[in-house]
Scaffold this active site. Structure first.
Site, PDB file in Angstrom:
ATOM      1  CB  THR A  31       3.277  -2.450  -1.450  1.00  0.00           C
ATOM      2  OG1 THR A  31       2.793  -3.641  -2.072  1.00  0.00           O
ATOM      3  CG2 THR A  31       4.292  -2.789  -0.378  1.00  0.00           C
ATOM      4  CB  SER A  32       0.989   1.687  -4.124  1.00  0.00           C
ATOM      5  OG  SER A  32       0.858   2.514  -3.002  1.00  0.00           O
ATOM      6  CB  THR A  33       2.690  -1.242  -7.615  1.00  0.00           C
ATOM      7  OG1 THR A  33       4.023  -1.197  -7.111  1.00  0.00           O
ATOM      8  CG2 THR A  33       2.194   0.170  -7.893  1.00  0.00           C
TER       9      THR A  33
END
Length: 185
Positions: A8-10
């Site tokens: 996931t990006s964050t």
């Protein structure tokens, strides 16, 4: 061996990461590599997964965008996997590169994605040209010109261009142009 990769990006996207891990585990992935990092940042877990994979293994991701940030990046990953004799499986697309059909489908999808990107950029260029012709396009506001007084003051204190750039968060070239412009006036 099935090797899972989840990303996931964050850090706030825990539910998304958990869902990927759940799906990869349910599929039977024996080894999981996971990380929470932007696709453009260095991805240590992806590098580890690619290094870990051996001939006959399959790297599994839930979605293509969890793996590659661009068609070029996907091509690089596919080249690395292919050289090692490792297949790629993308769950949401139903693509498995261990089959000739899977390889074809992935290349067609990659070509379509690249085509869409190029069309979008072409439209963007056309829109900018139209806005310029109508006098409505101004472009990005120059950051260094707005800070010329600060640059001049810091240069007057004897700071180097590199130190000025770092302190103000702008490029050294911008500092150089601002100082040169002041000196030519």
């Amino acid at each position: 061996m099935l090797i899972g990769y989840a990303r996931t990006s964050t850090l706030e996207q825990d539910a998304g990461l958990d869902a990927q891990i759940r799906d990869l585990t349910a599929l039977g992935c024996e080894k999981l590599f996971k990380e929470q990092v932007s696709s453009v940042a260095p991805r240590k877990a992806l590098e580890d997964a690619l290094d870990f994979a051996r001939e006959g293994d399959t790297l599994v991701v839930t979605k293509l965008d969890r793996l590659a940030r661009s068609v070029t990046h996907l091509g690089t990953i596919l080249d690395t996997l292919s050289a090692k004799g490792v297949a790629l499986r993308i769950l949401d697309l139903g693509v498995d590169t261990s089959t000739p059909t899977g390889k074809l489908v992935l290349h067609v999808l990659g070509g379509i994605a690249q085509f869409e990107r190029e069309i979008m950029l072409e439209r963007q260029r056309e829109g900018i040209a139209k806005a310029k012709a109508a006098g409505r396009y101004r472009g990005r506001a120059p950051t260094a010109r707005a800070r010329a007084a600060e640059i001049e003051a810091l240069a007057g204190e004897g700071l180097s261009m590199a130190k000025i750039a770092k302190q103000l968060g702008i490029g050294v070239g911008s500092v150089h142009r601002a100082i040169s412009k002041v000196r030519t006036l």
